[in-house]
Design a protein around this motif. Sequence first.
Motif, PDB file in Angstrom:
ATOM      1  N   THR A 162      22.245  -3.446   1.101  1.00  0.00           N
ATOM      2  CA  THR A 162      23.343  -4.188   0.477  1.00  0.00           C
ATOM      3  C   THR A 162      23.832  -3.465  -0.780  1.00  0.00           C
ATOM      4  N   PHE A 163      22.896  -3.028  -1.603  1.00  0.00           N
ATOM      5  CA  PHE A 163      23.281  -2.261  -2.791  1.00  0.00           C
ATOM      6  C   PHE A 163      23.998  -0.981  -2.393  1.00  0.00           C
ATOM      7  N   ALA A 164      23.493  -0.313  -1.367  1.00  0.00           N
ATOM      8  CA  ALA A 164      24.125   0.926  -0.925  1.00  0.00           C
ATOM      9  C   ALA A 164      25.559   0.672  -0.468  1.00  0.00           C
ATOM     10  N   SER A 165      25.787  -0.437   0.234  1.00  0.00           N
ATOM     11  CA  SER A 165      27.124  -0.752   0.735  1.00  0.00           C
ATOM     12  C   SER A 165      28.128  -0.974  -0.394  1.00  0.00           C
ATOM     13  N   LEU A 166      27.639  -1.497  -1.525  1.00  0.00           N
ATOM     14  CA  LEU A 166      28.523  -1.716  -2.668  1.00  0.00           C
ATOM     15  C   LEU A 166      29.117  -0.412  -3.180  1.00  0.00           C
ATOM     16  N   TYR A 167      28.406   0.679  -2.941  1.00  0.00           N
ATOM     17  CA  TYR A 167      28.869   1.994  -3.389  1.00  0.00           C
ATOM     18  C   TYR A 167      29.307   2.877  -2.219  1.00  0.00           C
ATOM     19  N   SER A 168      29.486   2.266  -1.038  1.00  0.00           N
ATOM     20  CA  SER A 168      29.893   3.010   0.166  1.00  0.00           C
ATOM     21  C   SER A 168      28.898   4.112   0.513  1.00  0.00           C
ATOM     22  N   VAL A 169      27.620   3.833   0.291  1.00  0.00           N
ATOM     23  CA  VAL A 169      26.546   4.769   0.626  1.00  0.00           C
ATOM     24  C   VAL A 169      26.011   4.412   2.008  1.00  0.00           C
ATOM     25  N   PRO A 170      25.808   5.389   2.898  1.00  0.00           N
ATOM     26  CA  PRO A 170      25.322   5.080   4.247  1.00  0.00           C
ATOM     27  C   PRO A 170      23.915   4.484   4.235  1.00  0.00           C
ATOM     28  N   HIS A 171      23.623   3.702   5.268  1.00  0.00           N
ATOM     29  CA  HIS A 171      22.319   3.048   5.362  1.00  0.00           C
ATOM     30  C   HIS A 171      21.177   4.049   5.442  1.00  0.00           C
TER      31      HIS A 171
END
Length: 299
Positions: A99-108
């Motif tokens: 979820t945190f990664a998605s906030l920064y458009s970072v892949p899973h």
Amino acid sequence: MPAIVIDDLAKSYGELTAVDGVSLEVGEGEFFGILGPNGAGKTTLLEMVEGLRRPDRGNATVLGLPVWPRNADLLPRVGVQLQASAFFERLTAREQLRTFASLYSVPHTAADEWLERVGLLDKADTRVEDLSGGQGQRLSIACALVHDPEVVFLDEPTAALDPQARRNLWDLLSGLNDSGRTVVLTTHYMDEAEVLCDRVAIMDGGRVLQVDSPAALVRTLDAPARITVAPGAVAVEEARGMVGVDDAHESVDGVVLTTRSPGRVLALLAERDRLDGVRVQAGTLEDVFLDLTGRAYRA
């Protein structure tokens, strides 16, 4: 250009002055520590520099940009691990980090890599409320680093970690700093600051008392060395009569000789064949810290 510039920052809460006109610069790629007893103002200072708290006076810039009013342009470039973190309830560790990664458009995939790097891969499917305090702390650190920030703020990152986890985290943080990132942390562990930090600022009463490298700060302190020899190797009275020995006393580990001339005293012990179990402890950053801030208990 410095990565962080702090100019006359101040913050009060009623009659309590938490931060009292602090000015500092942190170089690009520097590992900088902020040390101080409880209530010294470390966390308040960090929160103002992070843009989380409005200063009463002064200003701060990070990567050349003002931090207040909170600057959205800095968010993807800065990582923050707070002293107390709140996670999304009922999510697993993997879901939390993704979820945190998605906030920064970072892949899973990057989020999953960070689970492994902080030693939580085996807890990936455990809900965050079921993690231990140390595990939650490691997850909090991973959340602060998952988007690969240029500047990282860590507020007592190893406070709830066991010794093994602390050492593993030291390696991780050293690697981040070696790759050119700027790291700022607060800590109560003097050994941690000595190992990790290029420079440290020692705070008390909302003010900065000293700023320098740990080694330079230790050199400025006229702290005696302590030489410990095995029980029976030398008697206390004999040790007190040796040239260069300021004092001597018995301890559970043997006889402790206090001296400001350790080389001379060690040479004398060697001449008398009294070096059994010898251990030498010079001045440390903890000695500097106590000299500057005192030994009184802080609630």
